[in-house]
Enzyme design. Structure first.
Site, PDB file in Angstrom:
ATOM      1  N   ASN A 171      -6.366   2.929  10.461  1.00 44.50           N
ATOM      2  CA  ASN A 171      -5.586   1.822  11.024  1.00 44.50           C
ATOM      3  C   ASN A 171      -5.447   1.887  12.538  1.00 44.50           C
ATOM      4  O   ASN A 171      -5.185   0.877  13.175  1.00 44.50           O
ATOM      5  CB  ASN A 171      -4.197   1.784  10.377  1.00 44.50           C
ATOM      6  CG  ASN A 171      -3.510   3.127  10.405  1.00 44.50           C
ATOM      7  OD1 ASN A 171      -4.007   4.104   9.844  1.00 44.50           O
ATOM      8  ND2 ASN A 171      -2.376   3.192  11.058  1.00 44.50           N
TER       9      ASN A 171
ATOM     10  N   THR B 262       9.937  -6.531 -13.185  1.00 42.64           N
ATOM     11  CA  THR B 262       9.465  -7.914 -13.304  1.00 42.64           C
ATOM     12  C   THR B 262       8.431  -8.214 -12.223  1.00 42.64           C
ATOM     13  O   THR B 262       8.651  -7.897 -11.051  1.00 42.64           O
ATOM     14  CB  THR B 262      10.657  -8.879 -13.162  1.00 42.64           C
ATOM     15  OG1 THR B 262      11.627  -8.530 -14.149  1.00 42.64           O
ATOM     16  CG2 THR B 262      10.230 -10.327 -13.342  1.00 42.64           C
TER      17      THR B 262
ATOM     18  N   ALA C  86      -1.682  -6.920   0.430  1.00 40.79           N
ATOM     19  CA  ALA C  86      -2.125  -8.291   0.693  1.00 40.79           C
ATOM     20  C   ALA C  86      -1.963  -8.723   2.148  1.00 40.79           C
ATOM     21  O   ALA C  86      -2.765  -9.490   2.671  1.00 40.79           O
ATOM     22  CB  ALA C  86      -1.341  -9.258  -0.211  1.00 40.79           C
ATOM     23  N   HIS C  87      -0.921  -8.203   2.828  1.00 41.71           N
ATOM     24  CA  HIS C  87      -0.601  -8.768   4.150  1.00 41.71           C
ATOM     25  C   HIS C  87      -1.570  -8.344   5.249  1.00 41.71           C
ATOM     26  O   HIS C  87      -1.465  -8.819   6.370  1.00 41.71           O
ATOM     27  CB  HIS C  87       0.844  -8.456   4.542  1.00 41.71           C
ATOM     28  CG  HIS C  87       1.111  -7.040   4.951  1.00 41.71           C
ATOM     29  ND1 HIS C  87       1.278  -6.669   6.257  1.00 41.71           N
ATOM     30  CD2 HIS C  87       1.244  -5.903   4.222  1.00 41.71           C
ATOM     31  CE1 HIS C  87       1.521  -5.362   6.320  1.00 41.71           C
ATOM     32  NE2 HIS C  87       1.497  -4.883   5.092  1.00 41.71           N
TER      33      HIS C  87
ATOM     34  N   GLN D 130      -6.664  -0.945   5.105  1.00 41.88           N
ATOM     35  CA  GLN D 130      -7.320  -1.614   6.240  1.00 41.88           C
ATOM     36  C   GLN D 130      -8.756  -2.025   5.908  1.00 41.88           C
ATOM     37  O   GLN D 130      -9.486  -2.455   6.809  1.00 41.88           O
ATOM     38  CB  GLN D 130      -7.327  -0.684   7.463  1.00 41.88           C
ATOM     39  CG  GLN D 130      -5.946  -0.356   7.998  1.00 41.88           C
ATOM     40  CD  GLN D 130      -5.283  -1.547   8.707  1.00 41.88           C
ATOM     41  OE1 GLN D 130      -5.921  -2.557   9.013  1.00 41.88           O
ATOM     42  NE2 GLN D 130      -3.991  -1.436   8.963  1.00 41.88           N
TER      43      GLN D 130
ATOM     44  N   ALA E  29       0.823  -1.212   0.000  1.00 40.94           N
ATOM     45  CA  ALA E  29       0.000   0.000   0.000  1.00 40.94           C
ATOM     46  C   ALA E  29       0.857   1.262   0.000  1.00 40.94           C
ATOM     47  O   ALA E  29       0.460   2.284  -0.549  1.00 40.94           O
ATOM     48  CB  ALA E  29      -0.942   0.002   1.195  1.00 40.94           C
ATOM     49  N   THR E  30       2.042   1.202   0.609  1.00 42.49           N
ATOM     50  CA  THR E  30       2.904   2.389   0.617  1.00 42.49           C
ATOM     51  C   THR E  30       3.217   2.808  -0.811  1.00 42.49           C
ATOM     52  O   THR E  30       3.076   3.979  -1.184  1.00 42.49           O
ATOM     53  CB  THR E  30       4.220   2.097   1.382  1.00 42.49           C
ATOM     54  OG1 THR E  30       3.885   1.694   2.708  1.00 42.49           O
ATOM     55  CG2 THR E  30       5.119   3.320   1.433  1.00 42.49           C
TER      56      THR E  30
ATOM     57  N   CYS F 143       4.094   1.173  12.191  1.00 43.86           N
ATOM     58  CA  CYS F 143       5.112   1.988  11.524  1.00 43.86           C
ATOM     59  C   CYS F 143       5.624   3.096  12.419  1.00 43.86           C
ATOM     60  O   CYS F 143       6.677   3.660  12.188  1.00 43.86           O
ATOM     61  CB  CYS F 143       4.537   2.641  10.280  1.00 43.86           C
ATOM     62  SG  CYS F 143       3.474   1.559   9.409  1.00 43.86           S
TER      63      CYS F 143
HETATM   64  C1  LIG Z   1      -3.899   2.568   6.345  1.00 49.05           C
HETATM   65  C2  LIG Z   1      -2.595   2.032   5.864  1.00 49.05           C
HETATM   66  N1  LIG Z   1      -2.039   2.525   4.747  1.00 49.05           N
HETATM   67  C3  LIG Z   1      -0.876   2.061   4.275  1.00 49.05           C
HETATM   68  C4  LIG Z   1      -0.182   1.059   4.915  1.00 49.05           C
HETATM   69  C5  LIG Z   1       1.121   0.585   4.344  1.00 49.05           C
HETATM   70  O1  LIG Z   1       1.005  -0.701   3.834  1.00 49.05           O
HETATM   71  P1  LIG Z   1       2.298  -1.543   3.393  1.00 49.05           P
HETATM   72  O2  LIG Z   1       3.024  -1.860   4.634  1.00 49.05           O
HETATM   73  O3  LIG Z   1       1.761  -2.719   2.704  1.00 49.05           O
HETATM   74  O4  LIG Z   1       3.089  -0.690   2.480  1.00 49.05           O
HETATM   75  C6  LIG Z   1      -0.725   0.503   6.077  1.00 49.05           C
HETATM   76  C7  LIG Z   1       0.010  -0.577   6.821  1.00 49.05           C
HETATM   77  O5  LIG Z   1       0.493  -0.380   7.891  1.00 49.05           O
HETATM   78  C8  LIG Z   1      -1.956   1.001   6.570  1.00 49.05           C
HETATM   79  O6  LIG Z   1      -2.500   0.519   7.681  1.00 49.05           O
END
Ligand SMILES: Cc1ncc(COP(=O)(O)O)c(C=O)c1O
Length: 387
Positions: free
Chosen positions: A155, A241, A204-205, A183, A75-76, A326
């Protein structure tokens, strides 16, 4: 559930374990479809077929055309691509952007970087329960607004934003609308084709898939500038890739989610009620976020006179969070809870319980016991601090 010795894991908003069906699919792909999907030979075609299956699985969960999905590392990256890519694309039209104070760092820090490059960002404040009133959003729009980025589920608090209403206002004003759905995807039912959303990030995680893979939905006709340059993969929007096994895992996690979301939500709702009932009589307990209508997998609570980091230690072997994973290296009180109007002390006492598919009633019973005991112990250690 533990999966690792005697740990009691209640930090599913940080990450989730692999679903066994996902793990099996990934093992199969690693053994039999490890080729480069860009290769123009039979091996490459095997891997291309795997990617196609995954795109179909994710597209079906979100109800979108598979061609609208761009694979990313999570997602980042999806947030960066969506926000930077749109800002760059539309810079010549105007430089005003809209977001919220309570966004994840993966959004906040992109907007901060854009501010340093001369963009003008309005940081919207939520209500005390975390939600953004639509009138506040509408009032912040300007003639030169190009992009709004508002997350789906928070989150830290579980607050759910009304992305249908916000997106409708964006459409009326020609503003591109990005949603960070890290989320929400795979955890709540929604239909992107019928939502006024131009860009949607997921990873995905957070829903029992592998770490290091995500996707950005780019609605048809939404122009976007790439952030990276290289091979011609993914319509040049995100070259490189493709991680075939990770993408296969994401697809399989989406397929599992498609059949289990409703069951998961009912399960989480019951567990959250159990947890809240077990701790709500603690003197001075505050709920950070919505009491009722948030995402049921998250319960964030604080107490008047206790420091979250000390409480975290007292709660072991419980795995919970004081803020988002984070930010856990930082001793700063959560900026999300501060934006909800919590004092530094209140924000610092916060514990986020996040529940998941494998969580049992027994886990919650233990968590209740540990939390009640931990609060009592710390209050006894520092009686003068008790309000
Ligand atoms: C709301 C939100 N956005 C973005 C992220 C970032 O996701 P990723 O760690 O897969 O880059 C997270 C994960 O902590 C999240 O909770």
């Amino acid at each position: 559930m533990s999966g690792a010795g005697n740990l009691i894991y209640l930090d599913f908003a940080a990450t989730t374990p692999l679903d066994p069906q996902v793990a099996e699919r990934m093992r199969d792909v690693q053994a039999n479809a490890w080729f480069n999907p860009s290769s123009n030979h039979p091996g490459g075609r095997i891997s291309t077929a795997v990617i196609k299956v995954a795109a179909g699985q994710l597209a079906s969960l979100l109800n979108v055309n598979p061609a609208t999905l761009i694979w990313t590392s999570g997602a980042t990256e999806a947030d960066n691509l969506a926000i930077m890519g749109t800002a760059k694309q539309r810079e010549h039209r105007g430089k005003h952007l809209l977001t919220m104070r309570t966004e994840h760092k993966a959004v906040v820090d992109v907007f901060r970087a854009l501010e340093r490059r001369g963009f003008d960002v309005t940081w919207l404040e939520p209500e005390a329960d975390g939600h953004l009133p639509i009138e506040r959003f509408r009032a912040a729009l300007r003639e030169d607004t190009q992009l709004a980025s508002i997350m789906h589920v928070n989150n830290e608090t579980g607050a759910i934003q009304d992305i249908a209403a916000i997106g409708a206002v964006c459409k009326q004003h020609g503003v591109v609308f990005h949603v960070d759905g890290a989320q929400a995807a795979g955890k709540m039912p929604f239909d992107l084709t019928n939502l006024p959303v131009d860009l949607y990030s997921l990873t995905a995680h957070k829903f029992y898939g592998p770490k290091g893979v995500g996707a950005l939905y780019v609605a048809e006709g939404t122009p976007l500038d790439p952030l990276m340059f290289g091979g011609g993969q993914q319509r040049r929007l995100r070259p490189g890739t493709l991680a075939v096994d990770l993408i296969a895992g994401l697809g399989e996690a989406a397929a599992v989610a498609a059949v289990s979301i409703e069951r998961d939500l009912a399960h989480l709702t019951a567990l959250r009620e159990q947890l809240l009932a077990g701790i709500q009589n603690i003197e001075g307990l505050q709920i950070n976020g919505p009491e009722q209508d948030g995402y049921p997998g998250i319960l964030n609570v604080g107490v008047n006179d206790i420091e979250g980091e000390s409480l975290l230690l007292a709660l072991e072997p419980l795995c919970v969070a004081t803020g988002s994973a984070c930010n856990s290296q930082s001793q700063e009180p959560s900026y999300v809870l501060r934006a909800l109007g919590r004092s530094d002390q209140q924000a610092q006492s916060a514990i986020r319980f996040s529940l998941g598919r494998p969580t049992t009633r027994k886990d919650i019973e233990t968590a209740i016991k540990l939390y009640c005991r931990g609060v009592e112990k710390l209050r006894n250690l520092a009686p003068e601090a008790v309000a």
